[in-house]
Structure formats: C-alpha cells, structure tokens
Design an enzyme around this catalytic site. Structure first.
Site, PDB file in Angstrom:
ATOM      1  N   TYR A 171      16.341 -40.260 -53.149  1.00 36.19           N
ATOM      2  CA  TYR A 171      17.772 -40.206 -53.456  1.00 36.19           C
ATOM      3  C   TYR A 171      18.562 -39.647 -52.282  1.00 36.19           C
ATOM      4  CZ  TYR A 171      17.830 -35.095 -54.186  1.00 36.19           C
ATOM      5  OH  TYR A 171      17.777 -33.744 -54.004  1.00 36.19           O
ATOM      6  N   GLU A 189      13.442 -22.801 -47.055  1.00 31.10           N
ATOM      7  CA  GLU A 189      14.811 -23.274 -47.292  1.00 31.10           C
ATOM      8  C   GLU A 189      15.258 -22.850 -48.685  1.00 31.10           C
ATOM      9  OE1 GLU A 189      15.111 -27.587 -47.480  1.00 31.10           O
ATOM     10  OE2 GLU A 189      13.187 -27.741 -48.518  1.00 31.10           O
ATOM     11  N   LEU A 226      13.506 -29.995 -46.120  1.00 31.85           N
ATOM     12  CA  LEU A 226      14.303 -31.206 -45.966  1.00 31.85           C
ATOM     13  C   LEU A 226      15.219 -30.975 -44.760  1.00 31.85           C
ATOM     14  CD1 LEU A 226      15.113 -33.952 -47.346  1.00 31.85           C
ATOM     15  CD2 LEU A 226      17.146 -32.714 -48.091  1.00 31.85           C
TER      16      LEU A 226
HETATM   17  N1  PDD Z   1      20.426 -31.200 -51.805  1.00 31.12           N
HETATM   18  N2  PDD Z   1      17.133 -28.766 -48.792  1.00 31.12           N
HETATM   19  C1  PDD Z   1      17.019 -29.210 -50.054  1.00 31.12           C
HETATM   20  C2  PDD Z   1      15.768 -28.917 -50.808  1.00 31.12           C
HETATM   21  C3  PDD Z   1      18.077 -29.944 -50.651  1.00 31.12           C
HETATM   22  O1  PDD Z   1      17.946 -30.406 -51.898  1.00 31.12           O
HETATM   23  C4  PDD Z   1      19.256 -30.172 -49.898  1.00 31.12           C
HETATM   24  C5  PDD Z   1      20.421 -30.942 -50.449  1.00 31.12           C
HETATM   25  C6  PDD Z   1      19.329 -29.668 -48.588  1.00 31.12           C
HETATM   26  C7  PDD Z   1      20.533 -29.877 -47.727  1.00 31.12           C
HETATM   27  O2  PDD Z   1      20.643 -31.216 -47.326  1.00 31.12           O
HETATM   28  P1  PDD Z   1      22.039 -31.881 -46.944  1.00 31.12           P
HETATM   29  O3  PDD Z   1      22.702 -30.990 -45.986  1.00 31.12           O
HETATM   30  O4  PDD Z   1      21.670 -33.187 -46.397  1.00 31.12           O
HETATM   31  O5  PDD Z   1      22.843 -31.997 -48.242  1.00 31.12           O
HETATM   32  C8  PDD Z   1      18.235 -28.988 -48.068  1.00 31.12           C
HETATM   33  C9  PDD Z   1      21.362 -32.155 -52.375  1.00 31.12           C
HETATM   34  C10 PDD Z   1      22.773 -31.945 -51.996  1.00 31.12           C
HETATM   35  C11 PDD Z   1      21.124 -32.259 -53.860  1.00 31.12           C
HETATM   36  O6  PDD Z   1      19.955 -32.330 -54.225  1.00 31.12           O
HETATM   37  O7  PDD Z   1      22.076 -32.324 -54.645  1.00 31.12           O
END
Ligand code: PDD
Length: 284
Positions: free
Chosen positions: A32, A176, A200
């Site tokens: 996703y 994280e 991630l």
């Molecule tokens: N989550 N690490 C994890 C485990 C995450 O689920 C997310 C983002 C990030 C940050 O990624 P980004 O900067 O690309 O949004 C890091 C999304 C927003 C969610 O699951 O809703």
C-alpha cells in the site's frame, strides 16, 4: 467521499465488492501507499508510486499499471472528490483465489483500490509524547506491506499510555516509529537509522535528509541506542501524516528542555517551503 478507483476505473464506492477470498483480506498479501494532497495536488507522488512498485516487486507481485497510469487515475479521483487537503490511500493485493498460503496457480488478477480521506492542513505541530516499545515485527520492514499487526500493537501501546507514537527498538537500537521514522539531533548533527530491511524508508525521511543536505545541516544515517535518544538535544519523527514533528517527552522523561528544538523548527519551515514549492501556498 463516495468514489474509489477499482482496478483502474473510477467507480462509486458503494458499487464495489471485495471478495472474502481476496488475499489482502485473508493474508495481508499486498502492498500500500499513503500520499498527501495539499491544495488539490499530490505531494511527492513519484517517490510514493516508485516505492509502491518496489514493494510489489519485493513480494513478487506484478503491478498491472505504470506509475504514470496510477498518477493519472489518482488525479481524476482527487478531482471527482473535490479534495483540497487530505490523503489518497491505495493498495494492491495478490487478488482473489481459493485460500491457500502459496501464490495462486495460473493467472489471477491483482486487486487495486484507491480512495481519499480529508485531512486538514494544520501547520507545523508542536511537541508530542512517545513511549518506547520492543520492535516485534518481521525482518522485511522495508516493504510497505499490508501486514501491520506489529505496528498496530505498538501504536496501541502508545495510545494506552496517552502518547502519540511508539518508538520501536531491537535490543536497545532504535529502528522507527509504529507509523513513522525517528531521528535525533546531537550537537547539531541529525542521526537516523539507515535505510535497511529494519525500517521503511519513509518518503518524508528522504525529503528530510535532502533538506539537510541542501541546507548544510549535518546528518548521518547510523543506528542509535535508546540511551542516545534519551540524552539527545532534540528528537523528531516524520511521516506523510505528521510531516516533521518534534517529540518532546519519551517514557515520561523530557527531551532536552521539553520544548521543540531549533533545528527541528528550522526543518519544519524548510519542509513547508518544499510542500509550497510542489503544491502552491498553503492555507490552514
Ligand atoms: N505510514 N515507517 C512506518 C512503519 C510507516 O508506516 C510510515 C508511514 C513511515 C513513514 O513513511 P512516509 O514518510 O513515506 O509516510 C515510516 C503511513 C503514513 C501509514 O501507514 O499510514
């Protein structure tokens, strides 16, 4: 909020049915993305869509669309929904097939859906509280998989402790947040976990590091420990939803003087400028 992209076509959400044997529903067998929309425009869309392609490849899932096609359909969705400030959620599963752990035999079409959700632009956020939790997840956290049980268990611990985020660690090394990346600032240098299989590689994280690079803020992608974090001058977390937000207390202990630090505030400003560069001026 009535429209949805279903396998490449814009449809009414009420007209869509997902089968109980969709592998996303039964196994979390899919990937996703969440992309922010400011001023009716997609922010960092190519970075997100390329990551979707990468995640799909890592689970041997063929994406039946190109990045350009998904972007076009997504823009149509935003227009149909009149979305000014919000997010687009999209997911791709390995399709519908009689329940069996192994991949389906023969040609099974993946199932792609995307829909929007309102999320007002709130401006830069002041400090939030976090808790630390053990990272109990699998070893492919670089894949943006639909399987989020470990993340969900961690976030729930944060909520039950009255906090906004759970900061995960493996044997004392911070990885994280439950849905975000975490960075610390020590003596003017920003430090964040390297983009390995244990995190991630957040799009916001990547933009944060680019801003540091462009503006001469020193940074390193190196693991740090829980005690490094508790003793840091500043702690911050990043994601599509929280953008760049200071963490000012962890496990009930203040970070620094308990106020948002100056480098974090500078990075927040730079990030807002980057949004405005891509999407035009923001209104709160
Ligand atoms: N989550 N690490 C994890 C485990 C995450 O689920 C997310 C983002 C990030 C940050 O990624 P980004 O900067 O690309 O949004 C890091 C999304 C927003 C969610 O699951 O809703």
């Amino acid at each position: 909020m009535g429209k949805i992209i279903y396998n490449g076509e814009l449809k009414d959400r009420s007209a869509i049915q997902i089968d109980v044997e969709d592998r996303g529903y039964q196994f979390g067998d899919g990937v996703y993305e969440v992309i922010r929309v400011y001023n009716g425009k997609l922010f960092a869309a190519d970075m997100h869509l390329n990551r979707l392609m990468d995640s799909a490849k890592l689970i041997q899932l063929k994406v039946p669309f190109t990045v350009a096609e998904i972007k076009e359909r997504t823009k149509e969705l935003i227009t149909a929904e009149n979305l000014e400030y919000g997010i687009v959620y999209m997911q791709l599963t390995r399709g519908t097939s009689p329940r069996n752990h192994a991949f389906p035999i023969g040609e099974v079409d993946p199932v792609f859906v995307a829909y929007t959700k309102d999320m007002p632009y709130t401006g830069s956020k002041s400090g939030v509280k976090a808790v630390t939790v053990e990272d109990i997840r699998w070893l492919r956290c670089n894949i943006k998989s639909l399987n989020l049980l470990g993340n969900i268990m961690a976030k729930q611990e944060a909520v039950e402790a009255g906090c906004d985020e759970a900061i995960q660690h493996r044997d004392g090394t911070v990885t994280e947040g439950s849905s975000s990346n975490v960075a610390i600032i020590v003596k003017g240098t920003l430090k964040t976990h390297p983009a390995t299989n244990l995190i991630l590689n957040g799009i916001t994280r990547q933009i944060l590091l680019k801003l540091c690079n462009d503006k001469g803020i020193s940074y390193v992608e190196e693991p740090f420990t829980l005690s490094d974090m508790m003793d840091a001058d500043e702690v911050l977390y990043t994601s599509t939803g929280v953008e760049i937000t200071p963490i000012t207390a962890i496990d009930g202990q203040l970070i620094g003087d308990g106020k948002a630090g100056s480098i974090t505030l500078q990075l927040q400003k730079l990030f807002t400028q980057e949004i405005e560069r891509q999407c035009g001026s923001l209104t709160e």
